[in-house]
Design an enzyme around this catalytic site. Sequence first.
Site, PDB file in Angstrom:
ATOM      1  CE1 TYR A   1     117.999 -11.053 -17.691  1.00  0.00           C
ATOM      2  CE2 TYR A   1     120.300 -11.221 -18.268  1.00  0.00           C
ATOM      3  CZ  TYR A   1     119.284 -10.603 -17.578  1.00  0.00           C
ATOM      4  OH  TYR A   1     119.575  -9.522 -16.776  1.00  0.00           O
TER       5      TYR A   1
ATOM      6  CE  LYS B   1     113.086 -12.564  -2.440  1.00  0.00           C
ATOM      7  NZ  LYS B   1     113.465 -11.671  -1.316  1.00  0.00           N
TER       8      LYS B   1
ATOM      9  CG  ASP C   1     115.924  -9.377  -0.782  1.00  0.00           C
ATOM     10  OD1 ASP C   1     116.431 -10.515  -0.786  1.00  0.00           O
ATOM     11  OD2 ASP C   1     114.905  -9.101  -0.131  1.00  0.00           O
TER      12      ASP C   1
ATOM     13  CG  ASP D   1     122.821  -8.403 -16.292  1.00  0.00           C
ATOM     14  OD1 ASP D   1     123.865  -7.732 -16.395  1.00  0.00           O
ATOM     15  OD2 ASP D   1     121.841  -8.228 -17.026  1.00  0.00           O
TER      16      ASP D   1
ATOM     17  CG  ASP E   1     126.701  -4.605 -14.562  1.00  0.00           C
ATOM     18  OD1 ASP E   1     127.850  -4.877 -14.948  1.00  0.00           O
ATOM     19  OD2 ASP E   1     125.724  -4.673 -15.300  1.00  0.00           O
TER      20      ASP E   1
HETATM   21 MG   LIG Z   1     124.915  -6.215 -16.500  1.00  0.00          MG
HETATM   22 MG   LIG Z   2     113.701  -7.222  -0.083  1.00  0.00          MG
END
Ligand SMILES: [Mg+2]
Ligand SMILES: [Mg+2]
Lengths: 352, 352
Positions: free
Chosen positions: B136, B186, B218, B242, B246
């Site tokens: 970001y 990851k 994931d 983020d 949520d």
């Molecule tokens: Mg968010």
């Molecule tokens: Mg995956």
Amino acid sequence: MKIACLAGDGIGPEIMAEAKKVLAALDIAGIETADADVGGVAYRNHGHPLPPETLELCKAADAVLFGAVGDPACDNLERHLRPEQAILGLRQALTLFANLRPATMFAGLEDMSALRPEVARQIDLLIVRELNGDVYFGEKAIRTLPDGRRQGFDLMSYAEDEVRRIAHVAFRAAQGRGKRLCSVDKANVLETSQLWRDVVIEVSAEYPDVELSHMYVDNAAMQLVRNPGQFDVVVTGNLFGDILSDQASMCVGSIGLLASASLGETQTAFGTKGLYEPIHGSAPDIAGQGKANPMAMILSLAMLLRHSLGLDAQAARVEAAVAKALADGVKGADLGGSANCAEIGDAVVARL
Amino acid sequence: MKIACLAGDGIGPEIMAEAKKVLAALDIAGIETADADVGGVAYRNHGHPLPPETLELCKAADAVLFGAVGDPACDNLERHLRPEQAILGLRQALTLFANLRPATMFAGLEDMSALRPEVARQIDLLIVRELNGDVYFGEKAIRTLPDGRRQGFDLMSYAEDEVRRIAHVAFRAAQGRGKRLCSVDKANVLETSQLWRDVVIEVSAEYPDVELSHMYVDNAAMQLVRNPGQFDVVVTGNLFGDILSDQASMCVGSIGLLASASLGETQTAFGTKGLYEPIHGSAPDIAGQGKANPMAMILSLAMLLRHSLGLDAQAARVEAAVAKALADGVKGADLGGSANCAEIGDAVVARL
Ligand SMILES: [Mg+2]
Ligand SMILES: [Mg+2]
């Protein structure tokens, strides 16, 4: 129409046999199949998980039907000789850049989902994930900054042609489904996403029959929990697609039933060349015992018929037969049932 | 102990009044509060959404209790004068880098979640998200490549000190809860994640009482659907945080009840200086009507007592009173009930 059948390791051969049984029962004129070794078995027979003869067969075929690779006996091999490398090699050689992952709730399986039945029942979506770009393939390293601190970095990027080709795949997939496409990005923060969004909007001009919407990835992760039934086709980049396709699979719950397709740019006389495989693995623990559930393999065949051979009606026939078998209570051990691999294949054939 | 109270716009003032009512009822010796304008109201009164006098008050305080900002009447202002800029300015001025988002299922509210009640009931987790780095905030642009193609790019990165300080926040938070920390990354694909993981492991040596685990993002998105009850504290980077925070909020369902904290490096005599706010917005459509549910604001106060003032027992007392009120059926319109803002505040006070 040539299909290369790569059964692979573990339960691969037994589930491939059932998919072939279904294909034979469809009795489609002009279909040829040819088998080849891949994965651990290919290493043992030919010294490489993706031998040249297998690769040549796949290149000459209109589509590749792929079982599963992975063999604990190969865990100590050098990385490039491990079974899993075969799929990466095939993706590269066939320039497959689009991963299609349907997530569909079959009637009678709502109990497999952690979502409420009334929410889970609505799930019928397709995630189209870009597979060759994004932060997974950019320049990356762990480096030492001038002030001595270690820093890890990875460059996220998409060029317009990379976005354009995956957008076309997604719009075409939406045309064959509910004609609604949701593009997922983080355009409020990321420039990569802003370009992604710009190009998807440009491409949308060629598909006036498809309704395009946009959603931020954090909202998409929320909506997949709150109301996954709202989605028809979702298109997104490699990283967001990795996360959301796994989340969507889990929303369905019955991972053993999920098929996938990887498509490239090559058009065959009948559709788009691609590779089709169940998302479950080779399950070496139950291999050779007839316990595997071949439904994801059979549903992968249905995707192959649709996307590579242009046989939409036959694809729908196979999918309906699988749904009917499930609704009739034909379930493998993975779904709490007792049907064995061949029985499930027979049950699907009987309902075609 | 000084608390700066910034009620802000929309429903901010009415929910802040209830939080202050609760604070007064706790009757804690030595607590001072001071009010200041922020957001749209500050723009109208002082010409800026974050006036210098507000900023000075916040800098001098041990903690900031923040209501909500956002006012449709300000939508046409230049970006730097919009109400939402106040929160960004405060984060920067107070160098807040850690966002803490608890997601807790309150008894009696299982129906608010799209998850099955038996799954939803188990949710009691805290997501610690890094707020100042990651993709970001890296170099980013849409550029034209030498061959004429447009490309969007964003540099993802973390330096070791950035990871170290958020890891410390997360380990300390885990010490105050179930003593289990799951770091999400990851690392199988991203070098940024590999450094993240290396540094988190290094920091873990200082917290032998906390059990550390690692999970790919994931998989985390899947596990938040399948079994969110498995998590205690989750720590992750800005982008993954983020998405996952949520998603976790939606797993709980009742977004109107969720509090958050943003912590910095500044230690007060009693804890860590921070800013506390409900995650819901200023809800201008129902402002001034007494319809707002102040519970997220009151729970934000509880977080303030815990993290900035070191008053864990008082924090737990407030949280228990909110839970008791909910279990007794005290619900605002957002939860399908009929209690108004002041009635909910009174009900919480009565159960302290
Ligand atoms: Mg968010
Ligand atoms: Mg995956």
